[in-house]
Design an enzyme around this catalytic site. Structure first.
Site, PDB file in Angstrom:
ATOM      1  N   HIS A  24      68.251  19.303 -23.805  1.00  0.00           N
ATOM      2  CA  HIS A  24      67.428  18.953 -24.959  1.00  0.00           C
ATOM      3  C   HIS A  24      68.275  18.853 -26.228  1.00  0.00           C
ATOM      4  O   HIS A  24      68.086  17.958 -27.045  1.00  0.00           O
ATOM      5  CB  HIS A  24      66.330  20.002 -25.160  1.00  0.00           C
ATOM      6  CG  HIS A  24      65.330  20.053 -24.054  1.00  0.00           C
ATOM      7  ND1 HIS A  24      64.073  19.504 -24.150  1.00  0.00           N
ATOM      8  CD2 HIS A  24      65.404  20.588 -22.809  1.00  0.00           C
ATOM      9  CE1 HIS A  24      63.415  19.697 -23.022  1.00  0.00           C
ATOM     10  NE2 HIS A  24      64.197  20.361 -22.195  1.00  0.00           N
ATOM     11  N   ASP A 120      61.022  18.022 -30.366  1.00  0.00           N
ATOM     12  CA  ASP A 120      61.166  17.904 -28.918  1.00  0.00           C
ATOM     13  C   ASP A 120      59.794  17.900 -28.249  1.00  0.00           C
ATOM     14  O   ASP A 120      58.837  18.497 -28.756  1.00  0.00           O
ATOM     15  CB  ASP A 120      61.990  19.087 -28.412  1.00  0.00           C
ATOM     16  CG  ASP A 120      62.392  18.951 -26.965  1.00  0.00           C
ATOM     17  OD1 ASP A 120      63.485  18.417 -26.710  1.00  0.00           O
ATOM     18  OD2 ASP A 120      61.622  19.370 -26.080  1.00  0.00           O
ATOM     19  N   THR A 143      63.530  13.722 -24.386  1.00  0.00           N
ATOM     20  CA  THR A 143      64.922  13.777 -23.953  1.00  0.00           C
ATOM     21  C   THR A 143      65.112  13.477 -22.474  1.00  0.00           C
ATOM     22  O   THR A 143      66.239  13.529 -21.981  1.00  0.00           O
ATOM     23  CB  THR A 143      65.519  15.162 -24.276  1.00  0.00           C
ATOM     24  OG1 THR A 143      64.711  16.180 -23.662  1.00  0.00           O
ATOM     25  CG2 THR A 143      65.548  15.394 -25.777  1.00  0.00           C
ATOM     26  N   VAL A 343      83.845  20.731 -18.964  1.00  0.00           N
ATOM     27  CA  VAL A 343      84.592  19.483 -19.105  1.00  0.00           C
ATOM     28  C   VAL A 343      83.790  18.525 -19.975  1.00  0.00           C
ATOM     29  O   VAL A 343      82.564  18.625 -20.066  1.00  0.00           O
ATOM     30  CB  VAL A 343      84.903  18.822 -17.744  1.00  0.00           C
ATOM     31  CG1 VAL A 343      85.619  19.782 -16.815  1.00  0.00           C
ATOM     32  CG2 VAL A 343      83.645  18.274 -17.088  1.00  0.00           C
ATOM     33  N   GLN A 345      82.123  15.537 -20.026  1.00  0.00           N
ATOM     34  CA  GLN A 345      81.631  14.670 -18.956  1.00  0.00           C
ATOM     35  C   GLN A 345      81.734  13.194 -19.305  1.00  0.00           C
ATOM     36  O   GLN A 345      82.089  12.374 -18.448  1.00  0.00           O
ATOM     37  CB  GLN A 345      80.183  15.035 -18.616  1.00  0.00           C
ATOM     38  CG  GLN A 345      79.591  14.195 -17.496  1.00  0.00           C
ATOM     39  CD  GLN A 345      78.367  14.827 -16.916  1.00  0.00           C
ATOM     40  OE1 GLN A 345      78.458  15.802 -16.180  1.00  0.00           O
ATOM     41  NE2 GLN A 345      77.208  14.288 -17.233  1.00  0.00           N
ATOM     42  N   ASN A 364      70.592  13.420 -19.186  1.00  0.00           N
ATOM     43  CA  ASN A 364      71.814  13.103 -19.925  1.00  0.00           C
ATOM     44  C   ASN A 364      72.896  12.595 -18.983  1.00  0.00           C
ATOM     45  O   ASN A 364      73.632  11.651 -19.312  1.00  0.00           O
ATOM     46  CB  ASN A 364      72.323  14.327 -20.691  1.00  0.00           C
ATOM     47  CG  ASN A 364      71.472  14.651 -21.896  1.00  0.00           C
ATOM     48  OD1 ASN A 364      70.830  13.777 -22.467  1.00  0.00           O
ATOM     49  ND2 ASN A 364      71.461  15.912 -22.285  1.00  0.00           N
ATOM     50  N   GLU A 368      74.646   8.865 -19.139  1.00  0.00           N
ATOM     51  CA  GLU A 368      76.094   8.784 -19.295  1.00  0.00           C
ATOM     52  C   GLU A 368      76.720   8.006 -18.141  1.00  0.00           C
ATOM     53  O   GLU A 368      77.665   7.234 -18.345  1.00  0.00           O
ATOM     54  CB  GLU A 368      76.688  10.187 -19.401  1.00  0.00           C
ATOM     55  CG  GLU A 368      76.364  10.860 -20.731  1.00  0.00           C
ATOM     56  CD  GLU A 368      76.724  12.333 -20.762  1.00  0.00           C
ATOM     57  OE1 GLU A 368      77.341  12.815 -19.788  1.00  0.00           O
ATOM     58  OE2 GLU A 368      76.386  13.007 -21.752  1.00  0.00           O
ATOM     59  N   GLY A 383      62.922  20.604 -11.376  1.00  0.00           N
ATOM     60  CA  GLY A 383      62.382  19.986 -12.587  1.00  0.00           C
ATOM     61  C   GLY A 383      62.157  18.492 -12.457  1.00  0.00           C
ATOM     62  O   GLY A 383      61.567  18.011 -11.481  1.00  0.00           O
ATOM     63  N   ASP A 384      62.624  17.746 -13.439  1.00  0.00           N
ATOM     64  CA  ASP A 384      62.412  16.297 -13.465  1.00  0.00           C
ATOM     65  C   ASP A 384      63.448  15.531 -12.666  1.00  0.00           C
ATOM     66  O   ASP A 384      63.454  14.300 -12.672  1.00  0.00           O
ATOM     67  CB  ASP A 384      62.415  15.797 -14.916  1.00  0.00           C
ATOM     68  CG  ASP A 384      63.751  15.998 -15.611  1.00  0.00           C
ATOM     69  OD1 ASP A 384      64.609  16.736 -15.081  1.00  0.00           O
ATOM     70  OD2 ASP A 384      63.944  15.420 -16.699  1.00  0.00           O
ATOM     71  N   GLN A 385      64.317  16.237 -11.946  1.00  0.00           N
ATOM     72  CA  GLN A 385      65.486  15.582 -11.363  1.00  0.00           C
ATOM     73  C   GLN A 385      65.157  14.650 -10.200  1.00  0.00           C
ATOM     74  O   GLN A 385      65.883  13.677  -9.972  1.00  0.00           O
ATOM     75  CB  GLN A 385      66.523  16.636 -10.964  1.00  0.00           C
ATOM     76  CG  GLN A 385      67.117  17.339 -12.188  1.00  0.00           C
ATOM     77  CD  GLN A 385      67.878  18.600 -11.860  1.00  0.00           C
ATOM     78  OE1 GLN A 385      68.174  18.893 -10.689  1.00  0.00           O
ATOM     79  NE2 GLN A 385      68.200  19.385 -12.886  1.00  0.00           N
TER      80      GLN A 385
END
EC number: 2.4.1.360
Length: 471
Positions: A24, A120, A143, A343, A345, A364, A368, A383-385
């Site tokens: 978020h 949010d 998000t 790292v 990303q 995100n 990306e 979750g939303d994955q």
């Protein structure tokens, strides 16, 4: 409160109010930089204290150091007794603590001289009333994906229509979008009494009272969902929807001088490396980590793997060798780099050696990957994955074996399955070409005159007007 001068040429002052979690917080930081550097807005970012993780604290410090034009507004949470929810996820607890503290935002906003707010989705139902008291338009930055936004907007209607049937949550047919299968609905939403479900439904019902909704996506990635939302097909009385993604990472934040992963990538051949990361929030079970390790090893491909073995900031004392199986690190040392360190990303995905991203499909990470033109092998965990993984597969950005288990389901994904999927994806030139075409579409969307750029211009114009939607 906004004055008439705001509409007569003064720079609008947009106050951004994020919720907890890097998934978020990161897009809020990117939006803050975009508005302050390229769209003529003064921007303040509300920092909720204490933060829920050290990762958040470090990210915020780096953001404000690198971009002093983004002003910091600290907001101390009111005391919150978490014992009311003894087994809740730390982030759901933080959402609730922030929601209960939201009525205290008024004095902070008055002192800041805001002309518009953007908050949010997790805070929608509690921040909009505060904004109305201040006479401020309140926008929402969603998000996650447009598909997930459509589910959030439609889910209260779905529940109302199915109340009392005793069948629980099933497949959800979202008007104008597509069917989201039961198995992809976030785990918590199957329990009507879950803390997150109560938050999600309250926020979904409040979306029609927002001045507008920004979503971190672009037309070519989610054409059906973006069009349905913008055309008002998902929910009646819906506010304007601005597809402003992909929100780009800030380019001048400090790098970790101790990091060696970029040197390692520089030494690898072009399009030879599998990048593996499952985000900053959740850990993967030890058994699944070992199966993943074995799958990467037998795939025969080079890999950079960021391992997370704990939830949030809990003590992470386990050694990599212990986590991944005896002898694994020694066997793969010539073609694999495994790290528990953070790292960059976006920097990794832009590197010419990286050919595939094995990802949990946090949003995100998806945006990306799309912006970088790197194909995705989806391995969603919670979750939303799974919804996001469906977006990845529909867009042609990657592949997803939707029969693979995720958090809360029995079984693990076996090493042989993982190895075969990695090898197939690495050999798929059509997949690589489609990912590259999406990267071109993403670049076009955010460039001057592109669809996402135009949406940000329109959002800044609305903030300049300082008008308050009151429906």
């Amino acid at each position: 409160m906004p004055s008439s001068g705001d509409a007569a040429g003064r720079r609008p002052h947009v106050v951004l109010i994020p919720s907890a979690g890097m998934g978020h917080l990161v897009p809020f930081g990117r939006l803050a930089v975009a508005l302050s550097s390229g769209h003529g807005c003064d921007v303040s970012l509300v920092t909720v204290l204490p933060t829920v993780s050290t990762a958040e604290s470090k990210h915020l410090d780096a953001l404000f150091d690198a971009f002093p034009a983004v002003r910091r507004l600290d907001f101390e949470l009111a005391p919150f007794d978490a014992s009311e929810f003894p087994s809740a996820d730390p982030f759901f607890l933080r959402f609730e603590a922030m929601r209960r503290s939201a009525p205290l935002l008024g004095p902070l906003l008055t002192g800041a001289g805001a002309s518009a707010l953007a908050t949010d989705i997790a805070l929608t139902s509690v921040v909009i009333p505060v904004a109305k008291e201040q006479g401020l338009p309140c926008h929402i930055l969603f998000t996650a994906s447009a598909a997930m936004l459509s589910l959030c907007a439609y889910f209260p209607t779905y529940l109302d229509a199915n109340a009392g049937d005793g069948g629980g949550v099933g497949d959800v047919d979202i008007p104008g979008v597509y069917r989201i299968p039961k198995a992809s609905i976030p785990q918590a939403l199957h329990d009507p009494n879950h803390l997150f479900t109560r938050q999600f439904v309250a926020n979904g019902r409040s979306l029609t009272s927002a001045a507008g909704i920004l979503v971190n996506t672009f037309d070519a990635l989610e054409p059906e969902a973006v069009a349905a939302l913008q055309q008002g097909k998902v929910a009646s009385g819906f506010p304007p929807v601005f597809a402003v993604g992909p929100l780009l990472p800030a380019s001048n934040q400090a790098k970790d001088p101790q990091a060696n992963y970029m040197e390692w990538l520089d030494a690898q051949p072009a399009r030879s490396v599998v990048y593996v990361s499952f985000g900053s929030r959740k850990a993967i079970s030890g058994e699944q980590l070992r199966e993943l390790a074995a799958g990467l090893e037998t795939s025969g491909h080079r890999f950079l793997w960021v391992v997370k073995s704990t939830v949030v900031d809990r003590d992470d004392a386990a050694e990599l060798g212990e986590l991944l199986g005896e002898g694994f690190l020694k066997r793969v040392e010539k073609r694999g780099l495994v790290t528990k360190a953070w790292v960059d990303q976006e920097e990794v995905l832009k590197h010419e050696s990286v050919a595939l991203f094995v990802s949990h499909c946090g949003w995100n990470s998806v945006t990306e990957a799309a912006a970088s033109g790197v194909p995705v092998l989806a391995l969603p965990r919670f979750g939303d994955q799974r919804v996001n993984s469906g977006v990845v597969a529909r867009a042609g950005l990657g592949v997803w074996a939707d029969t693979w288990s995720w958090e809360g389901e029995a079984g693990v994904i076996g090493a042989e399955e993982i190895s075969e999927k990695v090898k197939a994806a690495m050999a798929d030139e059509a997949l690589r070409r489609k990912a590259a075409s999406l990267a071109k579409a993403a670049a076009k969307a955010v460039a001057g005159g592109g669809s996402s750029h135009r949406c940000l211009v329109e959002f800044a114009r609305l903030c300049q007007g300082g008008t308050c939607r009151t429906n």
